[in-house]
Design a protein around this motif. Structure first.
Motif, PDB file in Angstrom:
ATOM      1  N   ILE A  74       0.862  -1.178   0.000  1.00 30.31           N
ATOM      2  CA  ILE A  74       0.000   0.000   0.000  1.00 30.31           C
ATOM      3  C   ILE A  74       0.898   1.227   0.000  1.00 30.31           C
ATOM      4  O   ILE A  74       1.735   1.390   0.893  1.00 30.31           O
ATOM      5  CB  ILE A  74      -0.910   0.050   1.248  1.00 30.31           C
ATOM      6  CG1 ILE A  74      -1.761  -1.209   1.364  1.00 30.31           C
ATOM      7  CG2 ILE A  74      -1.781   1.292   1.223  1.00 30.31           C
ATOM      8  CD1 ILE A  74      -2.504  -1.308   2.688  1.00 30.31           C
ATOM      9  N   THR A  75       0.759   2.099  -1.004  1.00 30.78           N
ATOM     10  CA  THR A  75       1.508   3.352  -1.034  1.00 30.78           C
ATOM     11  C   THR A  75       0.692   4.403  -0.297  1.00 30.78           C
ATOM     12  O   THR A  75      -0.401   4.764  -0.727  1.00 30.78           O
ATOM     13  CB  THR A  75       1.785   3.803  -2.478  1.00 30.78           C
ATOM     14  OG1 THR A  75       2.528   2.781  -3.144  1.00 30.78           O
ATOM     15  CG2 THR A  75       2.575   5.104  -2.499  1.00 30.78           C
ATOM     16  N   ILE A  76       1.225   4.865   0.816  1.00 30.15           N
ATOM     17  CA  ILE A  76       0.530   5.869   1.622  1.00 30.15           C
ATOM     18  C   ILE A  76       0.815   7.267   1.073  1.00 30.15           C
ATOM     19  O   ILE A  76      -0.031   8.152   1.112  1.00 30.15           O
ATOM     20  CB  ILE A  76       0.936   5.744   3.102  1.00 30.15           C
ATOM     21  CG1 ILE A  76       0.487   4.366   3.619  1.00 30.15           C
ATOM     22  CG2 ILE A  76       0.350   6.864   3.941  1.00 30.15           C
ATOM     23  CD1 ILE A  76       0.970   4.029   4.989  1.00 30.15           C
ATOM     24  N   GLY A  77       1.985   7.476   0.535  1.00 34.84           N
ATOM     25  CA  GLY A  77       2.394   8.745  -0.059  1.00 34.84           C
ATOM     26  C   GLY A  77       3.732   8.540  -0.738  1.00 34.84           C
ATOM     27  O   GLY A  77       4.310   7.446  -0.666  1.00 34.84           O
ATOM     28  N   PRO A  78       4.267   9.568  -1.401  1.00 31.88           N
ATOM     29  CA  PRO A  78       5.538   9.398  -2.112  1.00 31.88           C
ATOM     30  C   PRO A  78       6.698   9.038  -1.193  1.00 31.88           C
ATOM     31  O   PRO A  78       7.706   8.502  -1.641  1.00 31.88           O
ATOM     32  CB  PRO A  78       5.765  10.756  -2.791  1.00 31.88           C
ATOM     33  CG  PRO A  78       4.840  11.707  -2.127  1.00 31.88           C
ATOM     34  CD  PRO A  78       3.706  10.910  -1.570  1.00 31.88           C
ATOM     35  N   GLU A  79       6.549   9.320   0.098  1.00 31.88           N
ATOM     36  CA  GLU A  79       7.639   9.046   1.033  1.00 31.88           C
ATOM     37  C   GLU A  79       7.353   7.878   1.966  1.00 31.88           C
ATOM     38  O   GLU A  79       8.155   7.589   2.855  1.00 31.88           O
ATOM     39  CB  GLU A  79       7.938  10.296   1.860  1.00 31.88           C
ATOM     40  CG  GLU A  79       8.387  11.466   1.008  1.00 31.88           C
ATOM     41  CD  GLU A  79       8.664  12.710   1.825  1.00 31.88           C
ATOM     42  OE1 GLU A  79       8.625  12.632   3.062  1.00 31.88           O
ATOM     43  OE2 GLU A  79       8.919  13.753   1.214  1.00 31.88           O
ATOM     44  N   LEU A  80       6.215   7.185   1.790  1.00 31.66           N
ATOM     45  CA  LEU A  80       5.858   6.135   2.733  1.00 31.66           C
ATOM     46  C   LEU A  80       5.115   4.996   2.020  1.00 31.66           C
ATOM     47  O   LEU A  80       4.096   5.212   1.377  1.00 31.66           O
ATOM     48  CB  LEU A  80       4.969   6.720   3.839  1.00 31.66           C
ATOM     49  CG  LEU A  80       4.706   5.852   5.056  1.00 31.66           C
ATOM     50  CD1 LEU A  80       6.007   5.485   5.764  1.00 31.66           C
ATOM     51  CD2 LEU A  80       3.783   6.581   6.022  1.00 31.66           C
ATOM     52  N   VAL A  81       5.650   3.785   2.169  1.00 27.35           N
ATOM     53  CA  VAL A  81       5.049   2.589   1.585  1.00 27.35           C
ATOM     54  C   VAL A  81       4.891   1.545   2.677  1.00 27.35           C
ATOM     55  O   VAL A  81       5.797   1.333   3.487  1.00 27.35           O
ATOM     56  CB  VAL A  81       5.915   2.025   0.436  1.00 27.35           C
ATOM     57  CG1 VAL A  81       5.325   0.727  -0.101  1.00 27.35           C
ATOM     58  CG2 VAL A  81       6.045   3.041  -0.692  1.00 27.35           C
ATOM     59  N   LEU A  82       3.725   0.914   2.706  1.00 27.93           N
ATOM     60  CA  LEU A  82       3.428  -0.117   3.695  1.00 27.93           C
ATOM     61  C   LEU A  82       3.460  -1.481   3.001  1.00 27.93           C
ATOM     62  O   LEU A  82       2.788  -1.691   1.999  1.00 27.93           O
ATOM     63  CB  LEU A  82       2.040   0.134   4.288  1.00 27.93           C
ATOM     64  CG  LEU A  82       1.585  -0.727   5.447  1.00 27.93           C
ATOM     65  CD1 LEU A  82       2.477  -0.516   6.664  1.00 27.93           C
ATOM     66  CD2 LEU A  82       0.146  -0.381   5.800  1.00 27.93           C
ATOM     67  N   TYR A  83       4.285  -2.375   3.539  1.00 29.76           N
ATOM     68  CA  TYR A  83       4.368  -3.735   3.006  1.00 29.76           C
ATOM     69  C   TYR A  83       3.675  -4.688   3.968  1.00 29.76           C
ATOM     70  O   TYR A  83       3.887  -4.634   5.182  1.00 29.76           O
ATOM     71  CB  TYR A  83       5.827  -4.151   2.811  1.00 29.76           C
ATOM     72  CG  TYR A  83       6.505  -3.367   1.711  1.00 29.76           C
ATOM     73  CD1 TYR A  83       6.198  -3.604   0.374  1.00 29.76           C
ATOM     74  CD2 TYR A  83       7.454  -2.397   2.006  1.00 29.76           C
ATOM     75  CE1 TYR A  83       6.807  -2.877  -0.637  1.00 29.76           C
ATOM     76  CE2 TYR A  83       8.073  -1.671   0.996  1.00 29.76           C
ATOM     77  CZ  TYR A  83       7.745  -1.923  -0.317  1.00 29.76           C
ATOM     78  OH  TYR A  83       8.342  -1.203  -1.318  1.00 29.76           O
TER      79      TYR A  83
END
Length: 199
Positions: A74-83
């Motif tokens: 899940i891409t939360i924003g350009p600076e944060l990705v949740l795996y």
């Protein structure tokens, strides 16, 4: 002279959350419902070889099982990705859990009120390693046999552990569970910061 773009591409921070719980509780379904990419699944057909090894009481219609892990993003924003990493539920695959848990920010323990005892191993695992987690009761077919507080009491959970009812087939319901995990992880980090004197 050609201008040089001084902006470097931003490498996103990666956060890792585990989805755990007993056999047939809905881990693969949850990862699939919320992942923005086609999830990696290691589902294999159950065979006669698993008869007597895998406890299928309450999930007799189950015909496949995770033999390694599920993976989603899940891409939360350009600076944060949740795996998201879904763990295998059978105890014969528990040897993989330590590797999967390495670097995890938090976890979800999926529970089935028909088979609550299958949640204990996951809860013990995360408590022993001090990994913050939330318990999510998967309401199969939209029905839950117990309230969140009844589940909390039955599992003897600390008051700070979030417990919520969900339907892992529903994306918004699964997202709400993940937000609870992120909240639990943030609360744990704030408590540690405070106990260290704010340093």
């Amino acid at each position: 002279m050609p201008s040089v773009n001084s902006e470097q591409p931003v490498m996103p921070t990666a956060l890792k959350i585990l989805i755990a719980g007993g056999f047939g509780v809905g881990k693969t379904t949850m990862v699939g419902s919320v992942s923005e990419v086609a999830p990696l699944q290691t589902e294999e057909r159950m065979t006669e070889a698993s008869r007597g090894i895998d406890n299928t009481v309450g999930v007799e219609a189950k015909v496949s099982t995770t033999v390694a892990m599920d993976f989603g993003r899940i891409t939360i924003g350009p600076e944060l990705v949740l795996y998201l990493f879904g763990t295998p539920g059978q105890d014969r695959f528990w040897f993989m859990w330590d590797d999967l848990a390495m670097g995890a920010l938090g976890a979800v323990v999926l529970a089935d009120t028909r088979r609550l005892e299958t949640s204990f191993a996951s809860i013990d695992f995360f408590e022993e390693r001090e990994i913050p987690f939330a318990v999510a009761v998967n309401c199969f077919y939209g029905r839950c046999g117990s309230s969140a507080e009844e589940v909390r009491a039955a599992l003897d959970l600390d008051a700070s552990t979030p417990v919520l009812l969900c339907d892992v087939r529903d994306r918004d319901s699964s997202k709400a569970v993940l937000l609870k995990v992120l909240g639990a992880a943030r609360a744990r980090a704030a408590a540690r910061f405070a106990s260290a004197g704010g340093r």
